[in-house]
Structures are given as C-alpha cells and as structure tokens.
Design a protein around this motif. Structure first.
Motif, PDB file in Angstrom:
ATOM      1  N   GLU A 225      -0.162 -18.811  -3.704  1.00 58.87           N
ATOM      2  CA  GLU A 225       0.086 -19.317  -2.364  1.00 58.87           C
ATOM      3  C   GLU A 225      -1.051 -18.917  -1.420  1.00 58.87           C
ATOM      4  O   GLU A 225      -1.590 -17.813  -1.524  1.00 58.87           O
ATOM      5  N   PRO A 226      -1.426 -19.789  -0.491  1.00 58.52           N
ATOM      6  CA  PRO A 226      -2.462 -19.429   0.486  1.00 58.52           C
ATOM      7  C   PRO A 226      -2.052 -18.179   1.266  1.00 58.52           C
ATOM      8  O   PRO A 226      -0.944 -18.072   1.768  1.00 58.52           O
ATOM      9  N   GLY A 227      -2.951 -17.226   1.338  1.00 56.44           N
ATOM     10  CA  GLY A 227      -2.704 -16.016   2.110  1.00 56.44           C
ATOM     11  C   GLY A 227      -1.879 -14.963   1.408  1.00 56.44           C
ATOM     12  O   GLY A 227      -1.701 -13.862   1.934  1.00 56.44           O
TER      13      GLY A 227
ATOM     14  N   LYS B 259      -2.066 -24.180   9.588  1.00 56.40           N
ATOM     15  CA  LYS B 259      -3.147 -24.309   8.617  1.00 56.40           C
ATOM     16  C   LYS B 259      -3.422 -22.967   7.940  1.00 56.40           C
ATOM     17  O   LYS B 259      -2.981 -21.911   8.403  1.00 56.40           O
ATOM     18  N   THR B 260      -4.186 -22.997   6.851  1.00 57.24           N
ATOM     19  CA  THR B 260      -4.681 -21.778   6.229  1.00 57.24           C
ATOM     20  C   THR B 260      -5.951 -21.359   6.968  1.00 57.24           C
ATOM     21  O   THR B 260      -6.990 -22.014   6.858  1.00 57.24           O
TER      22      THR B 260
ATOM     23  N   SER C 296      -8.890 -18.546   7.787  1.00 55.96           N
ATOM     24  CA  SER C 296      -9.564 -17.372   7.232  1.00 55.96           C
ATOM     25  C   SER C 296     -10.176 -16.543   8.356  1.00 55.96           C
ATOM     26  O   SER C 296     -10.486 -17.064   9.442  1.00 55.96           O
TER      27      SER C 296
ATOM     28  N   TYR D 282      -4.781 -11.477  10.630  1.00 58.02           N
ATOM     29  CA  TYR D 282      -3.789 -12.102   9.750  1.00 58.02           C
ATOM     30  C   TYR D 282      -2.370 -11.732  10.163  1.00 58.02           C
ATOM     31  O   TYR D 282      -1.464 -12.576  10.122  1.00 58.02           O
TER      32      TYR D 282
ATOM     33  N   ARG E 225       3.753 -17.496  13.347  1.00 59.63           N
ATOM     34  CA  ARG E 225       4.621 -18.290  12.470  1.00 59.63           C
ATOM     35  C   ARG E 225       6.071 -17.818  12.529  1.00 59.63           C
ATOM     36  O   ARG E 225       7.000 -18.632  12.549  1.00 59.63           O
TER      37      ARG E 225
ATOM     38  N   GLY F 262       3.993 -23.271   8.376  1.00 59.61           N
ATOM     39  CA  GLY F 262       2.736 -22.948   7.699  1.00 59.61           C
ATOM     40  C   GLY F 262       2.832 -22.107   6.458  1.00 59.61           C
ATOM     41  O   GLY F 262       1.805 -21.800   5.841  1.00 59.61           O
TER      42      GLY F 262
ATOM     43  N   SER G 114       3.748 -21.559   2.517  1.00 62.68           N
ATOM     44  CA  SER G 114       3.705 -22.485   1.385  1.00 62.68           C
ATOM     45  C   SER G 114       4.969 -22.457   0.548  1.00 62.68           C
ATOM     46  O   SER G 114       5.131 -23.268  -0.359  1.00 62.68           O
TER      47      SER G 114
ATOM     48  N   GLN H 168       7.841 -16.851   0.713  1.00 58.48           N
ATOM     49  CA  GLN H 168       6.842 -16.226   1.578  1.00 58.48           C
ATOM     50  C   GLN H 168       7.398 -16.048   2.990  1.00 58.48           C
ATOM     51  O   GLN H 168       7.191 -15.014   3.626  1.00 58.48           O
TER      52      GLN H 168
END
Length: 267
Positions: free
Chosen positions: A125-127, A181-182, A184, A212, A219, A242, A244, A248
């Motif tokens: 998963e992203p993040g 969004k993901t 960085s 982060y 969120r 946001g 995934s 999460q």
C-alpha cells in the motif's frame, strides 16, 4: 535461528540460540541490542558488557562491537540509519544513554507485530512502509532515553502561527487540497524550495508534526467528519480520504483517536 526484516531506514533482527559474530562496525547505523531472554555477552570498543534480559545497549555509528549468546538465549537487534535525527526531526545528532532498561517482553511482542506487518499484503500500500517506520520510531522514542521527544498523534491544525514561512504556508495549503493523493516528502520539500532535511526540520518546528504524520492527521480529520455526517461505509471512507485499504484507515484511526471507526460512529 535468525529472522531479519528491513525497511529503507531500519534493520530488524531476532537471533536465537548459539550465535557469535566477529568484531565489526556499521558506518551508517546506530544499533540497539536487547536480550529478550537469557543473557548476552557483548564487546563494545574493547570493553565487555554482560547484558541481562531487558537491558538495551546502544552502539553509535563506527563503534566496533561483537556479541555472542548461548543455547536458550535470544536477542532483538534494531539497526537505525545515521539520519535517525531526521526521523525524529532533531536539529542535532541523537545522543542516547549507552545502556538503559526496557521491557523485553513488550519489545518482543512489538517485534512480532512489525514482522507480521512487513510480511503482509499491506506492505504494497502507498505509504505503508513509511507508516510502519514511523510507528517503530515512535515506540523507540517512548522506551529509550535520549535527546528526542515522543511522536505526537494529535490531529494537526490547518493554520501556521503568524509570521510563519510563506513557503510552508503554501505546502500546507497544497496538503489540505491534495491529501487524497500519495504525497512524498521530496515532492513537498521541492514545493517549499528546501532540501529534504531542512524541510522536515522546518515543518516540524512550525506545525509540531512530521510531514507524513500531518498528512495522516488531515485524512483522519476528514474521516471523522464523514463518519459523523454521512452513511458511507468504512471501506468507502478509507478510499475517499486517501487510504488504499480499510485496514490502513483502521490502524491509523485507532492510533489518532484511541477507538475504531465503527466505535467513533456510535460514540
């Protein structure tokens, strides 16, 4: 028996039964060695340490060391990259006490949780990896003595104090608009016109949160609003804000609020 897991900034080891290694050093890592049952004979810079269960020994980068354990003994070893100060947003090198007491049973339980998480499907998963690293570092901040502070899980404020850096104001505005969004750290640092390290330090100084963690806070705040004001399912909300996957969202929601999304909705 050896169990080894790694992330970009962390190495996690569990070593059991008869084991000995040669004297060596890690140029880019701190090492935290903790016997979780039995004892450990440790040599650090030509000095002998007889570590008992739950006694942590901290090795700095470039410290020469070796250790051995016997049958029925086991240690947890955590190696953290030299930029641990960046992970904790310190403006100086980390300065821990060399030897300190920790709860060995609790550490062993957390180690099992970390390795299960890093072996799960969620790792894609992203993040997720960054979230797992943040959780490990938050735990270390709680159990170890040093010039660092505990990681806060409070929901962040939208506005910066008066006179704050206008470039950071722009980053916050962007994060509140694009939190689905993901994102960085590199992307946000570029938006602020700063190096990655300087951006993390400045962001933490102005907001009280790592970038982060701040994004997760946005969120969770939106998830709370949706739980209060809509009939969307937890799965639908997780995607809307946001995350995934629902798992999460569940982990992060529990960390920030102390309850599950379902419990929050019924509260």
């Amino acid at each position: 028996m050896h169990i080894h897991m790694s992330t970009p900034r962390l190495e996690l080891w569990k070593i059991e039964h008869s084991f000995a290694n040669e004297t060596h050093c890690h140029d880019d890592h701190y090492q935290i060695t903790v016997p979780v049952y039995g004892t450990c004979a440790f040599q650090l810079e030509n000095r002998q340490h007889a570590l008992k269960s739950g006694e942590a020994l901290i090795q700095f980068p470039s410290d020469r060391h070796s250790f051995h354990i016997g049958d029925g003994e086991g240690v947890i070893v955590l190696q953290v990259k030299r930029d641990i100060g960046e992970l904790w947003e310190l403006d100086r090198p980390w300065e821990p006490a060399m030897k300190q007491e920790v709860n060995g049973e609790e550490l062993l339980r957390h180690y099992r949780e970390w390795t299960m998480a890093l072996c799960s499907e969620d790792r894609m998963e992203p993040g997720f990896i960054e979230e797992t690293e943040a959780g490990i570092m938050a735990y270390l901040a709680e159990i170890l003595q040093g010039n660092h502070s505990k990681v806060s899980a409070a929901v962040p404020r939208r506005k910066l104090p008066a006179g704050a850096d206008p470039y950071l104001e722009r980053v916050l505005e962007y994060m509140h608009d694009a939190y689905r969004k993901t994102l960085s750290v590199e992307e946000l640092a570029a938006l602020a016109g700063m190096s990655r390290f300087h951006f993390i330090r400045s962001f933490k100084a102005q907001t009280g949160h790592a970038p982060y963690q701040y994004l997760l806070g946005i969120r969770i705040e939106e998830a709370r609003r949706l739980l209060r004001s809509t009939r969307l399912t937890v799965t639908e909300i997780s995607l809307e804000v946001g995350f995934s996957s629902p798992s999460q969202l569940f982990r992060t929601f529990q960390k920030f609020t102390g309850m599950s999304p379902e419990q929050y909705r019924q509260h």
